[in-house]
Enzyme design. Sequence first.
Site, PDB file in Angstrom:
ATOM      1  N   GLU A 182       0.868  -1.200  -0.058  1.00 39.72           N
ATOM      2  CA  GLU A 182       0.076   0.044  -0.133  1.00 39.72           C
ATOM      3  C   GLU A 182       1.044   1.215  -0.049  1.00 39.72           C
ATOM      4  O   GLU A 182       1.898   1.116   0.801  1.00 39.72           O
ATOM      5  CB  GLU A 182      -0.901   0.076   1.134  1.00 39.72           C
ATOM      6  CG  GLU A 182      -1.567   1.403   1.353  1.00 39.72           C
ATOM      7  CD  GLU A 182      -2.764   1.657   2.375  1.00 39.72           C
ATOM      8  OE1 GLU A 182      -2.572   0.522   3.269  1.00 39.72           O
ATOM      9  OE2 GLU A 182      -3.094   2.625   2.599  1.00 39.72           O
ATOM     10  N   ASN A 240      -4.064   5.145  -2.147  1.00 45.64           N
ATOM     11  CA  ASN A 240      -5.418   5.979  -1.252  1.00 45.64           C
ATOM     12  C   ASN A 240      -5.950   6.969  -1.972  1.00 45.64           C
ATOM     13  O   ASN A 240      -5.008   7.895  -2.547  1.00 45.64           O
ATOM     14  CB  ASN A 240      -4.748   6.340  -0.134  1.00 45.64           C
ATOM     15  CG  ASN A 240      -4.576   5.066   0.919  1.00 45.64           C
ATOM     16  OD1 ASN A 240      -5.679   4.435   1.482  1.00 45.64           O
ATOM     17  ND2 ASN A 240      -3.267   4.991   1.242  1.00 45.64           N
ATOM     18  N   GLU A 272      -7.798   2.391  -3.062  1.00 41.48           N
ATOM     19  CA  GLU A 272      -8.486   2.248  -1.733  1.00 41.48           C
ATOM     20  C   GLU A 272      -9.367   3.659  -1.726  1.00 41.48           C
ATOM     21  O   GLU A 272      -8.471   4.591  -1.544  1.00 41.48           O
ATOM     22  CB  GLU A 272      -7.199   1.972  -0.552  1.00 41.48           C
ATOM     23  CG  GLU A 272      -6.468   0.689  -0.763  1.00 41.48           C
ATOM     24  CD  GLU A 272      -5.909   0.513   0.512  1.00 41.48           C
ATOM     25  OE1 GLU A 272      -5.727   1.162   1.356  1.00 41.48           O
ATOM     26  OE2 GLU A 272      -4.806  -0.437   0.466  1.00 41.48           O
ATOM     27  N   ASP A 302     -11.754   1.103   2.308  1.00 44.30           N
ATOM     28  CA  ASP A 302     -10.794   1.360   3.160  1.00 44.30           C
ATOM     29  C   ASP A 302     -11.412   1.835   4.791  1.00 44.30           C
ATOM     30  O   ASP A 302     -12.762   2.321   4.673  1.00 44.30           O
ATOM     31  CB  ASP A 302     -10.008   2.547   2.824  1.00 44.30           C
ATOM     32  CG  ASP A 302      -8.650   2.163   3.290  1.00 44.30           C
ATOM     33  OD1 ASP A 302      -8.605   1.538   4.324  1.00 44.30           O
ATOM     34  OD2 ASP A 302      -7.500   3.285   3.148  1.00 44.30           O
ATOM     35  N   GLU A 359      -5.980  -4.505   8.465  1.00 40.13           N
ATOM     36  CA  GLU A 359      -4.874  -3.687   8.659  1.00 40.13           C
ATOM     37  C   GLU A 359      -4.590  -3.342  10.094  1.00 40.13           C
ATOM     38  O   GLU A 359      -5.479  -3.758  11.094  1.00 40.13           O
ATOM     39  CB  GLU A 359      -5.133  -2.053   8.014  1.00 40.13           C
ATOM     40  CG  GLU A 359      -6.420  -1.577   8.738  1.00 40.13           C
ATOM     41  CD  GLU A 359      -6.488  -0.006   8.057  1.00 40.13           C
ATOM     42  OE1 GLU A 359      -6.155   0.257   6.956  1.00 40.13           O
ATOM     43  OE2 GLU A 359      -6.966   0.747   8.917  1.00 40.13           O
TER      44      GLU A 359
HETATM   45  P1  C2E Z   1      -4.943   4.300   5.895  1.00 42.62           P
HETATM   46  O1  C2E Z   1      -5.382   4.182   4.521  1.00 42.62           O
HETATM   47  O2  C2E Z   1      -6.023   3.443   6.965  1.00 42.62           O
HETATM   48  O3  C2E Z   1      -3.479   3.793   6.037  1.00 42.62           O
HETATM   49  C1  C2E Z   1      -3.088   2.762   7.277  1.00 42.62           C
HETATM   50  C2  C2E Z   1      -2.404   3.658   8.333  1.00 42.62           C
HETATM   51  O4  C2E Z   1      -2.079   2.774   9.430  1.00 42.62           O
HETATM   52  C3  C2E Z   1      -1.046   4.410   7.545  1.00 42.62           C
HETATM   53  O5  C2E Z   1      -0.959   5.551   8.328  1.00 42.62           O
HETATM   54  C4  C2E Z   1      -0.077   3.209   8.345  1.00 42.62           C
HETATM   55  O6  C2E Z   1       1.099   3.679   8.605  1.00 42.62           O
HETATM   56  C5  C2E Z   1      -0.858   2.669   9.573  1.00 42.62           C
HETATM   57  N1  C2E Z   1      -0.425   1.431   9.929  1.00 42.62           N
HETATM   58  C6  C2E Z   1      -0.055   0.403   9.576  1.00 42.62           C
HETATM   59  N2  C2E Z   1       0.187  -0.779  10.010  1.00 42.62           N
HETATM   60  C7  C2E Z   1      -0.165  -0.228  11.382  1.00 42.62           C
HETATM   61  C8  C2E Z   1      -0.171  -1.027  12.668  1.00 42.62           C
HETATM   62  O7  C2E Z   1       0.246  -2.220  12.850  1.00 42.62           O
HETATM   63  N3  C2E Z   1      -0.631  -0.384  13.700  1.00 42.62           N
HETATM   64  C9  C2E Z   1      -0.911   1.078  13.826  1.00 42.62           C
HETATM   65  N4  C2E Z   1      -1.330   1.408  14.771  1.00 42.62           N
HETATM   66  N5  C2E Z   1      -0.769   1.702  12.598  1.00 42.62           N
HETATM   67  C10 C2E Z   1      -0.633   0.924  11.307  1.00 42.62           C
HETATM   68  P2  C2E Z   1      -0.303   6.760   7.931  1.00 42.62           P
HETATM   69  O8  C2E Z   1       0.594   6.456   6.789  1.00 42.62           O
HETATM   70  O9  C2E Z   1      -0.261   7.589   8.932  1.00 42.62           O
HETATM   71  O10 C2E Z   1      -1.758   7.145   7.040  1.00 42.62           O
HETATM   72  C11 C2E Z   1      -2.917   7.808   7.525  1.00 42.62           C
HETATM   73  C12 C2E Z   1      -3.790   7.857   6.545  1.00 42.62           C
HETATM   74  O11 C2E Z   1      -3.749   8.845   5.730  1.00 42.62           O
HETATM   75  C13 C2E Z   1      -4.136   6.853   5.743  1.00 42.62           C
HETATM   76  O12 C2E Z   1      -4.863   5.779   6.645  1.00 42.62           O
HETATM   77  C14 C2E Z   1      -5.077   7.335   4.489  1.00 42.62           C
HETATM   78  O13 C2E Z   1      -6.165   7.408   4.829  1.00 42.62           O
HETATM   79  C15 C2E Z   1      -4.373   8.628   4.324  1.00 42.62           C
HETATM   80  N6  C2E Z   1      -3.346   8.600   3.319  1.00 42.62           N
HETATM   81  C16 C2E Z   1      -1.857   8.393   3.299  1.00 42.62           C
HETATM   82  N7  C2E Z   1      -1.457   8.317   2.066  1.00 42.62           N
HETATM   83  C17 C2E Z   1      -2.324   9.017   1.343  1.00 42.62           C
HETATM   84  C18 C2E Z   1      -2.497   9.334  -0.083  1.00 42.62           C
HETATM   85  O14 C2E Z   1      -1.454   9.398  -0.983  1.00 42.62           O
HETATM   86  N8  C2E Z   1      -3.835  10.086  -0.527  1.00 42.62           N
HETATM   87  C19 C2E Z   1      -4.872  10.056   0.243  1.00 42.62           C
HETATM   88  N9  C2E Z   1      -5.997  10.521  -0.232  1.00 42.62           N
HETATM   89  N10 C2E Z   1      -4.835   9.590   1.577  1.00 42.62           N
HETATM   90  C20 C2E Z   1      -3.627   9.122   2.197  1.00 42.62           C
HETATM   91 CA    CA Z   2      -7.436   2.467   8.155  1.00 45.78          CA
HETATM   92 CA    CA Z   3      -5.669   2.809   2.959  1.00 39.01          CA
END
Ligand code: C2E
Ligand code: CA
Ligand code: CA
Length: 409
Positions: A182, A240, A272, A302, A359
């Site tokens: 992802e 995403n 997603e 998602d 996830e």
């Molecule tokens: P998401 O799509 O639900 O992505 C999963 C989030 O959970 C990611 O946070 C990831 O680092 C985190 N994660 C993964 N494994 C674990 C785990 O085992 N435990 C915990 N506590 N967390 C875990 P991240 O990278 O901070 O991203 C947060 C959100 O930001 C994402 O949630 C997504 O909704 C958004 N996002 C990230 N990149 C993009 C993008 O390119 N475009 C858009 N529109 N949204 C994005």
């Molecule tokens: Ca999520």
């Molecule tokens: Ca996602």
Amino acid sequence: MTFDSTVVGESSPRILILDDELFMLKLLNHMLGMRGYTNVTVCEGARLALGKVGDHGAPIDLILCDLNMPDIDGLEFVRGLVDRQYKGSVVLVSGADERVLQAAATLVRAHSISVLGYLRKPVSPQALTDLLGKWTRGSERPGRNQPLRDPQEVRFAIASGELVNYYQPKVDLVNGHVVGVETLVRWEHPRDGIIMPDQFICVAEEHGLIGDLTRAVTREALNQSRSWVDAGLNFEVAINVSMDNLTSRDFSDFLVRQTALERVDPRSVVVEVTESRLMQDLRATLEVLTRLRLKGFRLSIDDFGTGHSSLAQLRDLPFTELKVDRGFVRGARDNQIIRPILEGSVGIARRLGLQSVAEGVETEEDWHLLRELGCDLAQGYCIGRPMPSQELQDWLDSWRSRSVALLAS
Ligand code: C2E
Ligand code: CA
Ligand code: CA
């Protein structure tokens, strides 16, 4: 009344027990003492306890707090902790039912105070041992919400290429094979270092920048995908996309053009869909998503189970994958509320013929439960954290042996 017991080693947490029943205070103090926790203060009332938290002695690390007390109850006491900028952790203790305890724990966390968990009265020695085992020095300060970034700065970051993609592996729960990654965007700020998406995605959405951001992230991800294929790695790549990206056909046209340019098979691209706001126009979104499916792209709902990622969307939109939100995954085995929700979500996916992905898989216990439930794919810290593309090869090498051990355990 209060009494202090002896103080031991520096690494032992300083514990305060608050309960209106003297018997409970003595019992818990005794149970703690038996486990070697002797740096303990007990208080029969909330006012006294708040005085101890506010005094200038060594800070309290952990509070075992009764919820049901006359006068100031546990919830009000927690507000007092917030006022005093308490930095330690809390364990809630009550005879109330599980759902009430969970709601109270959620409330305390919403105040940015770390909650190790809760204990139901009568307190079982094993439950107490397990909870205390979760305490480590330094773990008590939960991440405070970071401030949102300035829209002009975000605009500049997108235009000047300060956004970089991290990739988190997705693996097959049956055989441990890596099926894809992802894409998660990070902002490499020249002054502030790595900035996480929760500080700028919603800013981009609100200021009309999300289209540019998504295109930048997607271009890089597809380009990367091409090099993985060239290197013999048949990864699917997920990106995403906000609902705001899906209101006109520009986005589907862009994705079709870009995959053709990079010679990436649309069937290996997962879109997603996260919805932070209510869908404005179902018809427009439905058209874009259906077109993407016709072109072969896969679609994932998602954060299933939260916000607007709902059953109605599952009914109306042509998803191929259901991604259970991490709030229903971590620690599900022993949680009588989230476990049925997780089981139900995996069951819904199966019956609708969708691929299920969990996830937030943080522990081996989460991993084993998901295998038992027949979930298809897993993603989380226990498998691999999001990483820059150049670290993926090392991760793959280490995963090969780790996955064998995990599958055998
Ligand atoms: P998401 O799509 O639900 O992505 C999963 C989030 O959970 C990611 O946070 C990831 O680092 C985190 N994660 C993964 N494994 C674990 C785990 O085992 N435990 C915990 N506590 N967390 C875990 P991240 O990278 O901070 O991203 C947060 C959100 O930001 C994402 O949630 C997504 O909704 C958004 N996002 C990230 N990149 C993009 C993008 O390119 N475009 C858009 N529109 N949204 C994005
Ligand atoms: Ca999520
Ligand atoms: Ca996602």
